[in-house]
Design a protein around this motif. Sequence first.
Motif, PDB file in Angstrom:
ATOM      1  N   CYS A 153       0.816  -1.210   0.000  1.00 40.46           N
ATOM      2  CA  CYS A 153       0.000   0.000   0.000  1.00 40.46           C
ATOM      3  C   CYS A 153       0.851   1.262   0.000  1.00 40.46           C
ATOM      4  CB  CYS A 153      -0.959  -0.014   1.177  1.00 40.46           C
ATOM      5  SG  CYS A 153      -0.200  -0.466   2.751  1.00 40.46           S
ATOM      6  N   VAL A 157       0.088   4.907  -1.978  1.00 38.27           N
ATOM      7  CA  VAL A 157       0.146   6.252  -1.408  1.00 38.27           C
ATOM      8  C   VAL A 157       1.124   7.116  -2.197  1.00 38.27           C
ATOM      9  CG1 VAL A 157       0.876   7.578   0.619  1.00 38.27           C
ATOM     10  CG2 VAL A 157      -0.569   5.559   0.903  1.00 38.27           C
ATOM     11  N   GLU A 175      -4.664   7.474   5.635  1.00 36.37           N
ATOM     12  CA  GLU A 175      -4.944   6.040   5.660  1.00 36.37           C
ATOM     13  C   GLU A 175      -5.868   5.744   6.832  1.00 36.37           C
ATOM     14  OE1 GLU A 175      -0.552   4.747   5.034  1.00 36.37           O
ATOM     15  OE2 GLU A 175      -1.860   3.119   4.367  1.00 36.37           O
ATOM     16  N   CYS A 178      -5.394  -0.301   7.282  1.00 36.93           N
ATOM     17  CA  CYS A 178      -4.233  -0.820   6.557  1.00 36.93           C
ATOM     18  C   CYS A 178      -4.104  -2.319   6.778  1.00 36.93           C
ATOM     19  CB  CYS A 178      -2.957  -0.117   7.015  1.00 36.93           C
ATOM     20  SG  CYS A 178      -1.490  -0.633   6.083  1.00 36.93           S
ATOM     21  N   CYS A 186      -6.993  -2.070   2.732  1.00 38.91           N
ATOM     22  CA  CYS A 186      -6.497  -0.732   3.019  1.00 38.91           C
ATOM     23  C   CYS A 186      -7.517   0.290   2.525  1.00 38.91           C
ATOM     24  CB  CYS A 186      -5.163  -0.466   2.323  1.00 38.91           C
ATOM     25  SG  CYS A 186      -3.815  -1.540   2.868  1.00 38.91           S
ATOM     26  N   ILE A 188      -7.884   4.348   1.857  1.00 40.28           N
ATOM     27  CA  ILE A 188      -7.097   5.569   1.704  1.00 40.28           C
ATOM     28  C   ILE A 188      -8.022   6.685   1.271  1.00 40.28           C
ATOM     29  CG2 ILE A 188      -5.131   6.639   0.524  1.00 40.28           C
ATOM     30  CD1 ILE A 188      -4.155   3.742  -0.080  1.00 40.28           C
TER      31      ILE A 188
END
Length: 204
Positions: A153, A157, A175, A178, A186, A188
């Motif tokens: 992840c 990002v 976030e 996660c 995850c 976001i």
Amino acid sequence: LKMALPERAPNRERLMHGIIFGELKKLVDKTLGGNTWRELLRDAGLDTKIYMPIGEYPDTDAVAIISAASARTGKPVRIILEEFGEFVAPDLVALFRHMVPPEWRTLELLENTEDTIHRVVRLRNPSARPPRLRTERFGEEVVITYSSGRKLCGIAVGIVRGLARYYGEAVEVRELTCMLESATECTIRVRRTEGSSSRIRIKP
């Protein structure tokens, strides 16, 4: 921050496209220079490997190279993943430009990545395993749900940050959940803000 790379599930080899290894080499050459790429391959036990753009290679190779880079530079793995995502974002836009309408910007591209780019990648290459994305749009926000056995992840990002920089926009990223903290996916949240440069805010 989440700093560890996930372990691969036993007896399940996942393949990664050679383009990703090429981009990783470009980042290493740019930031560390010299013969560092070959040295990282040696440190990772991959000194005989050559990665071709049209090939596919075990994702454990990428894990080993990134881990070697972390050991060599002293940077946490998470930071290297984010830097790689930010670095690769403009090249990904260029690679898939024919799928990206010119009026799209950061949020529009994030919102539509799964239904455009990832769908076509899977159709063209059934063995490809891009992460599964679900998105929800709320005005100037997009909430991305990321699911991948690789659990990389940090790259996602970084790609968000790289896209914002590419489009000259400012974004805030948070976030909410996660997979590296035992969540099943995850989550976001990306919010577009006023300004001409991207900034990242990661939930501790």
